[in-house]
Design a protein around this motif. Structure first.
Motif, PDB file in Angstrom:
ATOM      1  N   PRO A 166       0.810  -1.232   0.000  1.00  0.00           N
ATOM      2  CA  PRO A 166       0.000   0.000   0.000  1.00  0.00           C
ATOM      3  C   PRO A 166       0.843   1.283   0.000  1.00  0.00           C
ATOM      4  O   PRO A 166       0.366   2.330  -0.391  1.00  0.00           O
ATOM      5  CB  PRO A 166      -0.804  -0.105   1.306  1.00  0.00           C
ATOM      6  CG  PRO A 166      -0.641  -1.490   1.790  1.00  0.00           C
ATOM      7  CD  PRO A 166       0.630  -2.012   1.211  1.00  0.00           C
TER       8      PRO A 166
ATOM      9  N   ILE B  54       5.550   2.309  -6.914  1.00  0.00           N
ATOM     10  CA  ILE B  54       5.469   1.474  -8.121  1.00  0.00           C
ATOM     11  C   ILE B  54       5.061   0.062  -7.678  1.00  0.00           C
ATOM     12  O   ILE B  54       5.568  -0.441  -6.679  1.00  0.00           O
ATOM     13  CB  ILE B  54       6.827   1.409  -8.867  1.00  0.00           C
ATOM     14  CG1 ILE B  54       7.329   2.825  -9.195  1.00  0.00           C
ATOM     15  CG2 ILE B  54       6.730   0.555 -10.121  1.00  0.00           C
ATOM     16  CD1 ILE B  54       8.715   2.856  -9.827  1.00  0.00           C
TER      17      ILE B  54
ATOM     18  N   LEU C 190      13.041  -1.820 -10.327  1.00  0.00           N
ATOM     19  CA  LEU C 190      12.289  -0.553 -10.305  1.00  0.00           C
ATOM     20  C   LEU C 190      12.059  -0.027  -8.886  1.00  0.00           C
ATOM     21  O   LEU C 190      11.485   1.044  -8.701  1.00  0.00           O
ATOM     22  CB  LEU C 190      10.920  -0.739 -10.980  1.00  0.00           C
ATOM     23  CG  LEU C 190      10.925  -1.075 -12.468  1.00  0.00           C
ATOM     24  CD1 LEU C 190       9.503  -1.355 -12.947  1.00  0.00           C
ATOM     25  CD2 LEU C 190      11.538   0.055 -13.286  1.00  0.00           C
TER      26      LEU C 190
ATOM     27  N   ASN D 113       2.106   5.562  -8.438  1.00  0.00           N
ATOM     28  CA  ASN D 113       2.357   6.328  -9.668  1.00  0.00           C
ATOM     29  C   ASN D 113       2.357   5.413 -10.883  1.00  0.00           C
ATOM     30  O   ASN D 113       1.945   5.809 -11.957  1.00  0.00           O
ATOM     31  CB  ASN D 113       3.717   7.024  -9.586  1.00  0.00           C
ATOM     32  CG  ASN D 113       3.673   8.217  -8.668  1.00  0.00           C
ATOM     33  OD1 ASN D 113       2.652   8.891  -8.582  1.00  0.00           O
ATOM     34  ND2 ASN D 113       4.759   8.471  -7.968  1.00  0.00           N
ATOM     35  N   LEU D 114       2.845   4.193 -10.686  1.00  0.00           N
ATOM     36  CA  LEU D 114       2.966   3.260 -11.810  1.00  0.00           C
ATOM     37  C   LEU D 114       2.530   1.871 -11.376  1.00  0.00           C
ATOM     38  O   LEU D 114       2.999   1.347 -10.367  1.00  0.00           O
ATOM     39  CB  LEU D 114       4.437   3.235 -12.280  1.00  0.00           C
ATOM     40  CG  LEU D 114       4.801   2.212 -13.353  1.00  0.00           C
ATOM     41  CD1 LEU D 114       3.994   2.420 -14.622  1.00  0.00           C
ATOM     42  CD2 LEU D 114       6.300   2.286 -13.669  1.00  0.00           C
TER      43      LEU D 114
ATOM     44  N   SER E  94      -4.429   4.329  -9.876  1.00  0.00           N
ATOM     45  CA  SER E  94      -3.016   4.447 -10.225  1.00  0.00           C
ATOM     46  C   SER E  94      -2.837   5.548 -11.266  1.00  0.00           C
ATOM     47  O   SER E  94      -3.669   5.697 -12.157  1.00  0.00           O
ATOM     48  CB  SER E  94      -2.505   3.118 -10.795  1.00  0.00           C
ATOM     49  OG  SER E  94      -2.820   2.050  -9.931  1.00  0.00           O
ATOM     50  N   LYS E  95      -1.713   6.274 -11.168  1.00  0.00           N
ATOM     51  CA  LYS E  95      -1.503   7.378 -12.117  1.00  0.00           C
ATOM     52  C   LYS E  95      -1.228   6.854 -13.525  1.00  0.00           C
ATOM     53  O   LYS E  95      -1.675   7.428 -14.502  1.00  0.00           O
ATOM     54  CB  LYS E  95      -0.342   8.255 -11.646  1.00  0.00           C
ATOM     55  CG  LYS E  95      -0.629   8.929 -10.306  1.00  0.00           C
ATOM     56  CD  LYS E  95      -0.456  10.439 -10.390  1.00  0.00           C
ATOM     57  CE  LYS E  95      -1.265  11.180  -9.356  1.00  0.00           C
ATOM     58  NZ  LYS E  95      -1.095  10.788  -7.970  1.00  0.00           N
ATOM     59  N   CYS E  96      -0.459   5.780 -13.623  1.00  0.00           N
ATOM     60  CA  CYS E  96      -0.117   5.233 -14.946  1.00  0.00           C
ATOM     61  C   CYS E  96      -0.177   3.707 -14.864  1.00  0.00           C
ATOM     62  O   CYS E  96       0.356   3.107 -13.935  1.00  0.00           O
ATOM     63  CB  CYS E  96       1.290   5.684 -15.328  1.00  0.00           C
ATOM     64  SG  CYS E  96       1.854   5.039 -16.914  1.00  0.00           S
ATOM     65  N   ILE E  97      -0.866   3.106 -15.852  1.00  0.00           N
ATOM     66  CA  ILE E  97      -1.025   1.645 -15.842  1.00  0.00           C
ATOM     67  C   ILE E  97      -0.408   1.040 -17.107  1.00  0.00           C
ATOM     68  O   ILE E  97      -0.678   1.492 -18.214  1.00  0.00           O
ATOM     69  CB  ILE E  97      -2.525   1.253 -15.740  1.00  0.00           C
ATOM     70  CG1 ILE E  97      -3.095   1.712 -14.387  1.00  0.00           C
ATOM     71  CG2 ILE E  97      -2.720  -0.261 -15.921  1.00  0.00           C
ATOM     72  CD1 ILE E  97      -4.586   1.444 -14.188  1.00  0.00           C
ATOM     73  N   VAL E  98       0.431   0.039 -16.918  1.00  0.00           N
ATOM     74  CA  VAL E  98       1.033  -0.696 -18.027  1.00  0.00           C
ATOM     75  C   VAL E  98       0.492  -2.123 -17.985  1.00  0.00           C
ATOM     76  O   VAL E  98       0.490  -2.744 -16.920  1.00  0.00           O
ATOM     77  CB  VAL E  98       2.575  -0.732 -17.897  1.00  0.00           C
ATOM     78  CG1 VAL E  98       3.180  -1.620 -18.978  1.00  0.00           C
ATOM     79  CG2 VAL E  98       3.155   0.667 -17.949  1.00  0.00           C
TER      80      VAL E  98
ATOM     81  N   ASP F 157      -2.600   2.734 -19.816  1.00  0.00           N
ATOM     82  CA  ASP F 157      -1.965   3.855 -20.524  1.00  0.00           C
ATOM     83  C   ASP F 157      -0.994   3.327 -21.568  1.00  0.00           C
ATOM     84  O   ASP F 157      -0.848   3.897 -22.634  1.00  0.00           O
ATOM     85  CB  ASP F 157      -1.223   4.730 -19.510  1.00  0.00           C
ATOM     86  CG  ASP F 157      -2.170   5.328 -18.496  1.00  0.00           C
ATOM     87  OD1 ASP F 157      -2.856   6.292 -18.852  1.00  0.00           O
ATOM     88  OD2 ASP F 157      -2.256   4.802 -17.366  1.00  0.00           O
TER      89      ASP F 157
END
Lengths: 245, 318
Positions: free
Chosen positions: B198, B202, B226, B258-259, B278-282, B297
């Motif tokens: 939590p 990342i 990472l 964030n990621l 989440s700010k950015c999802i891969v 994203d």
């Protein structure tokens, strides 16, 4: 042993949430309502404790008449009787006060509910009930055994578990894997129809919070695809374009 | 009047999510024309540094009985600190302890509590906060009508740049009763040396697409490179490939890093509910039709066992 299980009646987890055009309430068209999944874990464990100790099991819901199918399901699973507080459950303190009011008349050894409802996700009601009754509360409880007058529990913490012991009575917010979800059998469903369900007007109704409007998150932009053979380019994009590395 | 922030510690140091709460609380204090006081329980170090995040004062309860988070005792102490500081707002970061404690303090003080708060309050007409509901699928704008208010904030919703200001530290000795310690913590099991899910900025998660627990090496290696925490989907935790505390989703841990990198997870609506802040999802998946791509994203369609090692190599060169 006397156990009270409190359940919520909430949109199924697969529901695509939408609101009425003025954003004032949930658009319930086509929405399937179920017992909250965390409450279902609490209920399942309560049924197991009933089988183990011969406890009496009461199910409680704060809700309008629309919630009765969920209450009947709880009765079908093994609850002995039911109480419905006839009101919209819009504020955690209000709901907690209703539960505490019933508890004061009945002296339950255990008050079980889900760690949070999956509509408002407040996770507050068990703690407020504990405080109003002046007894300990724990959440999220993922293991519960009763030995004499002592509850032995495991509570999920970040990255692990905390093992606890405390004397009854207690209020617990439950989550998986405290028990396996149960499915009512035909005999349970038939007997549920004749089990007592009391409908009670709310006591001392007061709300401390009020949700004025609802909204959805802004739509997500298109997904940028990276060819598998150029997968290494992802890192550069995350660094320079998304700026998250 | 003041704003009080409950700061959770791990090994005597403020948790990152609590530092964010201090910054948030200091901003609320500024909006209300008052000051922010941080409250720290148990043995802790470098308390004056909470001033870097905007606290002007730190109340410290140096009682070693509070080194572990006993819910009843913490609730009692926090409620007393609210009264002592005449705080109109109590701010804390959501966590397994923070949530349990916030609810009891709300009950004790009869204070309106909003959890999963995602923005600063709007004071233009009363005290209104935006909070995440339906497990991240929607938001409610909620008015708190009590004189004392409690806000449990979601992680990663407020960015604070540390200053060189320091806070004054004041010892606080609340009244504790034996009944506050009636619950005994008999044992704690905690994954050590890994980043808390939590708290992580990342997160790298794996799903059933990885085919078995023996294949988790690539997830762990990418996470390590990472500086990320590892997570997993519900089927993976149900199959005991990974421990329950790594389960991300509707009935598991909700994350807002964030990621978020999802490997071999199709993206059932229940999983999305746990990650959609989440700010950015891969998303990396061999199935181009996986619903998760709709919420991503960046996407890569391919075999994880070929794609992920390439990403690990690139990340190592970063």
């Amino acid at each position: 042993m006397k156990i009270l299980v409190c359940i919520t009646h909430v949109p199924d987890t697969t529901t695509k949430i939408k609101f009425t055009p003025d954003g004032s309430k949930l658009d319930t068209t086509g929405v399937q309502f179920v017992i909250g999944p965390y409450d279902d874990y609490a209920l399942s464990r309560a049924v197991e404790l009933k089988e183990q100790f011969g406890a009496t099991l009461t199910v409680l819901n704060v809700g309008t008449a629309e919630t009765e199918p969920s209450i009947r399901k709880a009765l079908a699973l093994g609850c002995d009787d039911a109480i419905r507080i006839d009101a919209e459950p819009t504020d955690a303190f209000f709901v907690a006060e209703q539960i505490a009011h019933i508890c004061k008349q009945n002296n339950y050894d255990l008050v079980l509910m889900g760690r949070e409802s999956i509509d408002f996700n407040g996770g507050q009601v068990h703690g407020i009930v504990g405080e109003l009754l002046g007894i300990p509360s724990f959440s999220p409880v993922m293991k519960l055994d009763i030995e004499g007058n002592i509850a032995k529990m495991a509570r999920e913490i970040e990255g692990g578990k905390e093992y606890l012991e405390a004397p009854l009575p207690l209020v617990l917010g439950c989550q998986e894997p405290i028990a396996e979800w149960k499915i009512p059998n035909m005999r349970g469903i038939m007997s549920a129809k004749s089990k007592p369900l009391q409908v009670i007007a709310p006591a001392n109704p007061q709300e401390l919070t009020k949700s004025l409007s609802f909204e959805l998150p802004p739509p997500k932009g298109a997904c940028k695809m990276i060819p598998a053979e150029e997968a290494e380019k992802l890192i550069e994009l995350l660094k320079t374009e998304a700026k998250v590395l | 009047m003041s704003v009080l922030i409950f700061v959770e510690t791990a090994e005597g140091k403020a948790k990152p999510s609590s530092l964010e709460a201090v910054g948030y609380g200091a901003k609320v204090a500024e909006m209300l024309g008052t000051t922010a006081t941080a409250l720290v329980l148990g043995d802790a170090q470098e308390l004056e540094k909470l001033g870097n995040y905007g606290a002007s004062k730190v109340l410290h309860v140096a009682d070693s009985r509070l080194n572990t988070g006993i819910i009843q005792a913490y609730s009692n102490v926090i409620a007393q600190a609210v009264e002592k500081e005449n705080a109109s707002v109590l701010v804390l970061a959501k966590s397994s302890l923070g949530d349990a404690v916030a609810a009891r303090v709300a009950g004790r003080l009869k204070a309106g509590l909003a959890s999963n708060v995602v923005e600063l309050p709007n004071l233009s007409n009363g005290f209104v906060v935006k909070r995440s509901i339906y497990t991240g699928k929607a938001f409610a704008n909620t008015m708190i009508s009590t004189e004392k208010k409690i806000l449990a904030i979601k992680k990663n919703i407020y960015s604070v740049t540390p200053s060189s200001n320091t806070a004054s530290v004041e010892a606080f000795a609340p009244t504790l009763n034996d009944s506050d310690f009636v619950a005994k913590i008999t044992n704690t099991e905690k994954a050590t040396g890994t980043i808390s899910l939590p708290e992580a900025n990342i997160v790298v998660s794996g799903g059933r697409g990885l085919k078995g627990p023996e294949n988790w090496g690539i997830v762990e290696e990418l996470a390590k490179v990472l500086g990320a925490a590892t997570g997993c989907s519900k089927p993976v935790s149900d199959l005991h490939w990974r421990p329950h505390h790594e389960h991300v989703g509707q009935t598991g841990v909700k994350v807002s890093p964030n990621l978020y990198i999802a490997i071999g997870i199709s993206g059932a609506i229940q999983h999305l509910a746990g990650v959609n802040s989440s700010k950015c999802i891969v998303v990396i998946n061999s199935d181009p039709e996986a619903p998760f791509f709709q919420a991503a994203d960046y996407g890569i369609v391919g075999d994880a066992f070929q794609v992920v090692p390439k990403i690990i190599e690139a990340a190592k060169k970063m």
